[in-house]
Enzyme design. Structure first.
Site, PDB file in Angstrom:
ATOM      1  N   TYR A  50       0.845  -1.206   0.000  1.00  9.83           N
ATOM      2  CA  TYR A  50       0.000   0.000   0.000  1.00  9.83           C
ATOM      3  C   TYR A  50       0.877   1.252   0.000  1.00  9.83           C
ATOM      4  O   TYR A  50       0.625   2.205  -0.742  1.00  9.83           O
ATOM      5  CB  TYR A  50      -0.914  -0.026   1.227  1.00  9.83           C
ATOM      6  CG  TYR A  50      -1.958   1.069   1.269  1.00  9.83           C
ATOM      7  CD1 TYR A  50      -3.194   0.911   0.645  1.00  9.83           C
ATOM      8  CD2 TYR A  50      -1.722   2.269   1.946  1.00  9.83           C
ATOM      9  CE1 TYR A  50      -4.159   1.913   0.693  1.00  9.83           C
ATOM     10  CE2 TYR A  50      -2.680   3.271   2.002  1.00  9.83           C
ATOM     11  CZ  TYR A  50      -3.899   3.089   1.377  1.00  9.83           C
ATOM     12  OH  TYR A  50      -4.846   4.075   1.428  1.00  9.83           O
ATOM     13  N   LYS A  94       0.845   4.027  -3.009  1.00 12.34           N
ATOM     14  CA  LYS A  94       0.406   5.410  -2.809  1.00 12.34           C
ATOM     15  C   LYS A  94       1.543   6.409  -3.074  1.00 12.34           C
ATOM     16  O   LYS A  94       1.296   7.512  -3.546  1.00 12.34           O
ATOM     17  CB  LYS A  94      -0.197   5.582  -1.412  1.00 12.34           C
ATOM     18  CG  LYS A  94      -1.510   4.809  -1.216  1.00 12.34           C
ATOM     19  CD  LYS A  94      -2.617   5.283  -2.186  1.00 12.34           C
ATOM     20  CE  LYS A  94      -3.966   4.679  -1.857  1.00 12.34           C
ATOM     21  NZ  LYS A  94      -5.051   5.183  -2.728  1.00 12.34           N
TER      22      LYS A  94
END
Ligand SMILES: NC(=O)c1ccc[n+]([C@@H]2O[C@H](COP(=O)([O-])OP(=O)(O)OC[C@H]3O[C@@H](n4cnc5c(N)ncnc54)[C@H](O)[C@@H]3O)[C@@H](O)[C@H]2O)c1
Length: 253
Positions: free
Chosen positions: A157, A161
């Protein structure tokens, strides 16, 4: 509803829930026409009903946005139904299991990167010819606090991002002067349905826990939507390539 005030053609991904739903409702409430794109057909249809009941205009497109065919369907729907793509909000995303680099599986890494980073790239690439032909457009990406620091999620993640920030800045620079702007919001903790299936390994949440301090107040999805609408609006006409934390000051600590 102030239908007809803006009348822009807006695509919002992940619009069936949470931040995307709040953004779709807010765009529609100011008179924009919204493509509600989501994996979940029932949720997407419900949001379209909510918008129509309030006097707005929306259409649902369902499918996995990490697939090119779905991306093409979303883009074609905006162009055929609303005549353009004025605004793209790349918001759909999934959390990881908080795994550390040595522990993450190929499947988790590839899925999270595909949904959180590749899908926004595919959709940006698909809408750009329409924005370039029109000489205008705004892209707003939903990044995360995990785009700003290494301690807010697992490696997949976090990397995805940070990649969204890179995508945003590249879009901003490459299309500077063409009437197209690209910016990102970085939400802190926000009350939505996003699922965190925490990895119980020693390098998962156990390692991150000491860093989960000074998070600030959990935000409402509407507070994230307000920032997205601002970045997509003419009020932000000179803001391009900005990465905006919406996190009650977490990133400032
Ligand atoms: N909630 C938070 O605390 C938080 C913090 C930082 C960033 N974010 C980001 O905000 C964005 C929105 O998340 P949310 O918190 O509203 O979560 P949510 O789970 O409430 O909504 C996400 C929506 O995206 C959809 N979606 C997921 N994968 C998809 C795919 N492959 N194709 C199409 N649709 C898909 C889901 O069906 C869901 O409706 C995400 O990018 C997330 O990473 C959330």
């Amino acid at each position: 509803m102030t239908a007809g005030l803006n009348g822009r053609s807006v695509i919002v991904t992940g619009a069936g829930s949470g931040i995307g739903r709040a953004a779709a409702l807010a765009f529609a409430a100011q008179g924009d026409r919204v493509v509600v794109a989501d994996l979940d057909a029932e949720r997407a249809d419900t949001v379209v009903e909510e918008i129509e009941e309030a006097g707005g205009t929306a259409v649902a497109v369902t499918g996995d946005l990490s697939e090119q065919a779905v991306v093409d369907r979303v883009t074609a729907t905006a162009v055929e139904r609303f005549g353009a793509v004025d605004v793209l909000v790349n918001n759909a995303g999934i959390m990881d299991s908080m795994s550390a680099p040595a522990d993450v599986s190929d499947a988790e890494w590839e899925r999270v990167i595909r949904v959180n980073l590749t899908a926004p790239f595919l959709l940006s690439r698909a809408v750009l010819p329409h924005m370039l032909a029109a000489g205008r457009g705004a892209i707003v990406n939903t990044a995360s606090e995990a785009a700003l620091r290494g301690s807010a999620a697992g490696v997949a993640y976090t990397a995805s991002k940070h990649g969204v920030v890179g995508l945003t800045k590249s879009l901003a620079v490459m299309y500077r002067g063409s009437g197209i702007r690209a910016n990102a919001v970085c939400p802190g903790g926000t009350a939505t349905a996003i699922a965190v299936e925490a990895d119980r390994s020693a390098h998962g949440p156990a390692t991150l826990a000491p860093h989960f301090v000074n998070l600030g107040r959990v935000s409402r999805p509407e507070e994230q939507a307000a920032a997205i609408l601002f970045l997509a609006s003419d009020a932000a006409s000179n803001i391009n390539g900005a990465i905006l934390p919406v996190d009650d000051g977490w990133s400032a600590v």
